[in-house]
Enzyme design. Structure first.
Site, PDB file in Angstrom:
ATOM      1  N   ASP A 145       0.826  -1.217   0.000  1.00 42.57           N
ATOM      2  CA  ASP A 145       0.000   0.000   0.000  1.00 42.57           C
ATOM      3  C   ASP A 145       0.849   1.252   0.000  1.00 42.57           C
ATOM      4  OD1 ASP A 145      -1.632  -2.281   1.370  1.00 42.57           O
ATOM      5  OD2 ASP A 145      -3.013  -0.872   0.411  1.00 42.57           O
ATOM      6  N   LYS A 205      -1.048  -5.254   3.933  1.00 47.72           N
ATOM      7  CA  LYS A 205      -2.132  -5.790   4.750  1.00 47.72           C
ATOM      8  C   LYS A 205      -1.640  -6.404   6.057  1.00 47.72           C
ATOM      9  CE  LYS A 205      -5.566  -5.516   4.175  1.00 47.72           C
ATOM     10  NZ  LYS A 205      -6.321  -4.423   4.842  1.00 47.72           N
TER      11      LYS A 205
HETATM   12  O1  MRU Z   1      -7.532  -3.118   2.750  1.00 54.27           O
HETATM   13  P1  MRU Z   1      -7.207  -3.463   1.327  1.00 54.27           P
HETATM   14  O2  MRU Z   1      -7.952  -4.656   0.825  1.00 54.27           O
HETATM   15  O3  MRU Z   1      -7.335  -2.264   0.419  1.00 54.27           O
HETATM   16  O4  MRU Z   1      -5.671  -3.855   1.369  1.00 54.27           O
HETATM   17  C1  MRU Z   1      -5.053  -4.254   0.172  1.00 54.27           C
HETATM   18  C2  MRU Z   1      -3.644  -4.670   0.359  1.00 54.27           C
HETATM   19  O5  MRU Z   1      -3.088  -4.620   1.429  1.00 54.27           O
HETATM   20  C3  MRU Z   1      -2.902  -5.081  -0.874  1.00 54.27           C
HETATM   21  O6  MRU Z   1      -1.972  -6.082  -0.591  1.00 54.27           O
HETATM   22  C4  MRU Z   1      -2.169  -3.857  -1.441  1.00 54.27           C
HETATM   23  O7  MRU Z   1      -3.044  -2.790  -1.611  1.00 54.27           O
HETATM   24  C5  MRU Z   1      -1.509  -4.148  -2.724  1.00 54.27           C
HETATM   25  S1  MRU Z   1      -2.682  -4.290  -4.038  1.00 54.27           S
HETATM   26  C6  MRU Z   1      -1.891  -4.533  -5.503  1.00 54.27           C
END
Ligand code: MRU
Length: 348
Positions: free
Chosen positions: A239, A250
Site C-alpha cells: 500500500d 495488509k
Molecule cells: O484493505 P485493502 O484490501 O485495500 O488492502 C489491500 C492490500 O493490502 C494489498 O496487498 C495492497 O493494496 C496491494 S494491491 C496490488
C-alpha cells in the site's frame, strides 16, 4: 480478464468486491461522493485500484461542475480532492492520483484552456492513469515472473491481484501470472487474511478464474507450511513503500516476512512506482489505518466475540526493509540498499 473499475458515460463502474466470491455485481457511481464512499466502504480496494478510482473521481467531480470560470473549477477540484483523500489513509496511490490530476489541471489552466476543455483533459488523464497502471503491472509480471522457479509454490497474503489494481495482471498475482506465462508450473498458497478475508474471498476466486492451482489456508498455518518445505517463495503487494524500502501492506504481512526469513524463503514485494512514497523516509512515517472493530468481532452478522470486549483492528503493518529480498516495480528489480535502488528507479 478482470478489470474492477471502468469509466462509462453514466459514471464510474465498480465491481462490488464486498460481495465476491458469491455475487458478481457492478455498481454505477454517478458522483465523486459516490466514488469516495465506494473507496471508503471497500467496494473497491487495493492500492492501485484505489488510485485509479480516485483519478476517475476527480474527472467525475470536474464533470459535475456547472460553472464557466476556471478559477471556480480549481476551487471545486480542491474540494473534490479533499473528499477523496479522506477515505483511506495508508495507500499512497490515492494521494498520488489526486496530485497528478491536480497537476494536469494546472497545466491545462496555464495553457489557457476553457472549463469544458479541462473537463475533457482530466477525463483523458484519468484514463491514462488507468492504462499506465495496467501496463506497469504487465512489466511487473515479466520482471517478477523471472524470479520464480519452475514448479514453485508461492505463498501470498491478502489480495494483490487484478481486483486490487487497474486490472488484468495485479502486482503479487501479476508475478504469479507472469511466471505461468513464462511456461512455469506454479501453485499458490493463499492466506485467508483475517479479518476482511481478501485472500479467501478474492485471491482464491481470482486464481480459480485463471485455473492457477490455489490452496487456501488460515493465516496461522503459514509457519507450518514453510517448515514443511511447502513454500518456495512469498510474493505480496504493498500500500505504501517508504524511501528506505520499508513496506506497508495488509495486516499480517510482517508476520509472514519474519517466518520467511526464519526459513530462508525469498520474500518479494511487487508494486508500481506509484506505491513508492519518496516523501516518507521510513515505515514509521506511514499512517496505518484502523478500521471498525466489528470486522474482528463479527463475520457478517454472526458475533464471534463477547459484547463490549476491547478490540484492535489495524488494517496494515510495516515490514522492515531487511526482511525484503527484492522490490519488483515496472522499472525492474530493486534490491538493498533500497534508498539508492528505489531512487535510481525514479531517475531512470
Ligand atoms: O484493505 P485493502 O484490501 O485495500 O488492502 C489491500 C492490500 O493490502 C494489498 O496487498 C495492497 O493494496 C496491494 S494491491 C496490488
Amino acid at each position: 480478464m478482470i478489470i474492477p473499475v471502468k469509466w462509462s458515460d453514466e459514471g464510474v463502474l465498480m465491481l462490488d468486491q464486498r460481495l465476491l466470491p458469491t455475487e458478481e455485481k457492478w455498481l454505477v457511481l454517478k458522483t465523486y461522493n459516490d466514488v469516495a464512499d465506494g473507496i471508503r466502504d471497500m467496494v473497491v480496494r487495493g492500492a492501485p485500484a484505489i488510485g485509479v478510482s480516485a483519478a476517475y473521481g476527480m474527472a467525475l467531480g470536474a464533470r459535475q461542475f456547472v460553472g464557466m470560470d476556471v478559477a471556480d473549477l480549481e476551487d471545486e477540484l480542491d474540494f473534490v480532492g479533499d473528499a477523496l483523500a479522506t477515505t483511506r489513509p495508508t495507500a499512497v496511490n490515492l494521494f498520488w492520483a489526486i496530485d497528478r490530476m491536480k497537476r494536469t489541471f494546472q497545466t491545462a489552466k496555464s495553457e489557457g484552456k476553457s472549463v469544458s476543455e479541462i473537463k475533457g483533459i482530466l477525463l483523458e488523464d484519468a484514463k491514462a492513469i488507468h492504462d499506465e497502471d495496467i501496463e506497469a503491472q504487465r512489466l511487473i509480471a515479466d520482471f517478477g515472473g523471472a524470479l520464480i522457479d519452475d514448479n514453485a509454490t508461492v505463498l501470498t497474503h491478502c489480495n494483490a491481484g487484478a481486483l486490487a489494481t487497474g486490472g488484468v495482471w495485479g502486482t503479487a498475482l501479476g508475478v504469479i501470472r507472469g511466471a505461468v506465462n513464462q511456461g512455469k508450473t506454479i501453485a499458490v498458497i493463499a492466506d485467508e487474511t483475517r479479518p476482511y478475508l481478501q485472500g479467501a474471498r478474492l485471491t482464491a476466486w481470482e486464481l480459480d478464474q485463471d485455473n492457477i492451482p490455489v490452496t487456501l489456508i488460515t493465516d496461522n498455518m503459514s509457519g507450518h507450511m514453510m517448515k514443511k518445505g511447502k513454500v518456495q517463495a512469498v510474493v505480496v503487494g504493498s500500500d505504501r513503500i517508504a524511501a528506505n524500502g520499508d513496506v506497508a501492506n495488509k495486516i499480517g504481512t510482517y508476520m509472514v516476512a519474519v517466518l520467511a526469513k526464519r526459513h530462508g524463503i525469498p520474500f518479494y514485494v511487487a508494486a508500481p512506482l506509484s506505491t513508492v512514497d519518496m516523501n516518507c523516509p521510513t515505515g514509521d512515517d506511514i499512517p496505518i489505518e484502523e478500521r471498525d472493530i466489528r470486522e474482528v468481532t463479527h463475520v457478517k452478522d454472526i458475533q464471534l466475540a463477547p459484547e463490549g470486549i476491547s478490540v484492535s483492528n489495524y488494517a496494515f503493518d510495516v515490514t522492515p526493509n531487511d526482511l525484503v529480498t527484492a522490490i519488483i516495480t515496472e522499472k525492474g528489480v530493486a534490491r538493498a540498499p533500497y534508498t539508492e535502488s528505489l531512487r535510481k528507479q525514479f531517475e531512470d
